[in-house]
Design a protein around this motif. Sequence first.
Motif, PDB file in Angstrom:
ATOM      1  N   PHE A  49       4.966  -3.301  -5.088  1.00 17.45           N
ATOM      2  CA  PHE A  49       4.646  -2.117  -4.288  1.00 17.45           C
ATOM      3  C   PHE A  49       3.932  -1.078  -5.155  1.00 17.45           C
ATOM      4  CE2 PHE A  49       8.675  -3.120  -1.701  1.00 17.45           C
ATOM      5  CZ  PHE A  49       7.961  -3.877  -0.788  1.00 17.45           C
ATOM      6  N   THR A  50       2.988  -0.352  -4.546  1.00 21.29           N
ATOM      7  CA  THR A  50       2.294   0.705  -5.274  1.00 21.29           C
ATOM      8  C   THR A  50       2.859   2.070  -4.899  1.00 21.29           C
ATOM      9  OG1 THR A  50       0.547   0.928  -3.603  1.00 21.29           O
ATOM     10  CG2 THR A  50       0.204  -0.663  -5.393  1.00 21.29           C
ATOM     11  N   GLN A  51       2.588   3.049  -5.760  1.00 18.19           N
ATOM     12  CA  GLN A  51       3.091   4.404  -5.563  1.00 18.19           C
ATOM     13  C   GLN A  51       1.966   5.390  -5.870  1.00 18.19           C
ATOM     14  OE1 GLN A  51       7.773   3.430  -6.638  1.00 18.19           O
ATOM     15  NE2 GLN A  51       6.820   5.197  -7.566  1.00 18.19           N
ATOM     16  N   ALA A  52       1.400   5.979  -4.814  1.00 21.52           N
ATOM     17  CA  ALA A  52       0.366   6.999  -4.980  1.00 21.52           C
ATOM     18  C   ALA A  52       1.017   8.296  -5.454  1.00 21.52           C
ATOM     19  CB  ALA A  52      -0.356   7.228  -3.658  1.00 21.52           C
ATOM     20  N   TYR A  53       0.318   9.006  -6.330  1.00 25.14           N
ATOM     21  CA  TYR A  53       0.868  10.263  -6.825  1.00 25.14           C
ATOM     22  C   TYR A  53      -0.253  11.270  -7.028  1.00 25.14           C
ATOM     23  CZ  TYR A  53      -0.669   8.538 -11.402  1.00 25.14           C
ATOM     24  OH  TYR A  53      -1.419   8.050 -12.446  1.00 25.14           O
ATOM     25  N   ALA A  54       0.133  12.548  -7.077  1.00 20.17           N
ATOM     26  CA  ALA A  54      -0.831  13.628  -7.319  1.00 20.17           C
ATOM     27  C   ALA A  54      -0.060  14.896  -7.633  1.00 20.17           C
ATOM     28  CB  ALA A  54      -1.726  13.847  -6.098  1.00 20.17           C
ATOM     29  N   THR A  55      -0.712  15.811  -8.298  1.00 16.79           N
ATOM     30  CA  THR A  55      -0.160  17.149  -8.497  1.00 16.79           C
ATOM     31  C   THR A  55      -0.729  18.051  -7.415  1.00 16.79           C
ATOM     32  OG1 THR A  55       0.085  16.839 -10.882  1.00 16.79           O
ATOM     33  CG2 THR A  55       0.010  19.108 -10.054  1.00 16.79           C
ATOM     34  N   GLY A 110       0.781  -1.217   0.000  1.00 14.51           N
ATOM     35  CA  GLY A 110       0.000   0.000   0.000  1.00 14.51           C
ATOM     36  C   GLY A 110       0.820   1.277   0.000  1.00 14.51           C
ATOM     37  N   SER A 111       0.179   2.357  -0.441  1.00 13.35           N
ATOM     38  CA  SER A 111       0.847   3.647  -0.578  1.00 13.35           C
ATOM     39  C   SER A 111      -0.173   4.749  -0.377  1.00 13.35           C
ATOM     40  CB  SER A 111       1.482   3.755  -1.972  1.00 13.35           C
ATOM     41  OG  SER A 111       2.082   5.019  -2.168  1.00 13.35           O
TER      42      SER A 111
END
Length: 328
Positions: A190-196, A167-168
């Motif tokens: 593994f996951t990688q959450a991202y956002a601007t 989780g991320s």
Amino acid sequence: MIVDAPPAHRGARLGTVLCWLAAVPTALWAAVRLLGLDRGPLVQALAFTPYVAGVSVLVLALALALRRWWPAALAALAAVALLGTVAPRALSNSQPAAAGPTVRLLTANLLAGAADARTLVELVRRHEVDVLTVQEFTPDAQAALDQLGLATLLPHRQLNPEVGTPGSGLYSRWPITDVGVRRNLEGWGFTQAYATVSVPGGPPVRVESAHPSAPYALDQVGAWRADLTAQPAATPDGGLRILAGDFNATLDHSPLRALLRTGYVDAADATGKGLTGTWGPYDGDLIPPVTIDHVLVDHRIAVRSVKVLNLPNTDHRPVQATLTLPTP
């Protein structure tokens, strides 16, 4: 008739052998590090290069004390090479003349959600954190953080909680857009959450919670390298990017150095904190600390300070970076 060598001669030979046995491995280590030959079991070993750099000085001192000049020459080359790669991490660098708003970012690996949620929320509050990235983020961790008030401190979020370690999550004080989750396709997945992040008075910043696979076994080294290679490159001629998280790599690993060359700066390295350990003994394991948690920022962003903090019940230490963005 066989005559034994005098004790003095035997002692001299023993000293020479000892010096060579000490100098050759450090020289080979330096060669592997400089040439980027981190393959197989050398991947894990190279994480401890700062310690070997310290040992190389002792090896040189031994060879000089025993007047073994050829081993001393080899030891000197190894010491210069290793110290030249390691010592600059303890020195701060000049920063770009950024005059935009300040962003306080914190990243933390939660060890499959076991990290103390109350302490993490307190760190966010005490350090006035604007953006938080978390790895090994679980549904239970999300619920605990919300119950303790994180939703009030950082109301904007892109979360991907999963049971176990994949989780991320990304939390922000300010609104976020272009949100998503990327899953590393190798190793642990593994996951990688991202956002601007829309920073008031500043340019938008793309932030991603980085978590490549770990090279914990020989059959995982390929996945580790693939995940690091797949990390989003910097965009020096485009928008600002920040990668923050558990990279499972130190600055002595060639894939991480290649990522930096795309246009990132390691925040701890830039502020003289690049030798502060972030993983190892913090959950009781007898492992010398190594620096595998990083905040990588676009080279146009000024790094004002970096703090390595304490978080109970995880084997990682959170990293908090205070950054100044360029003007829009």
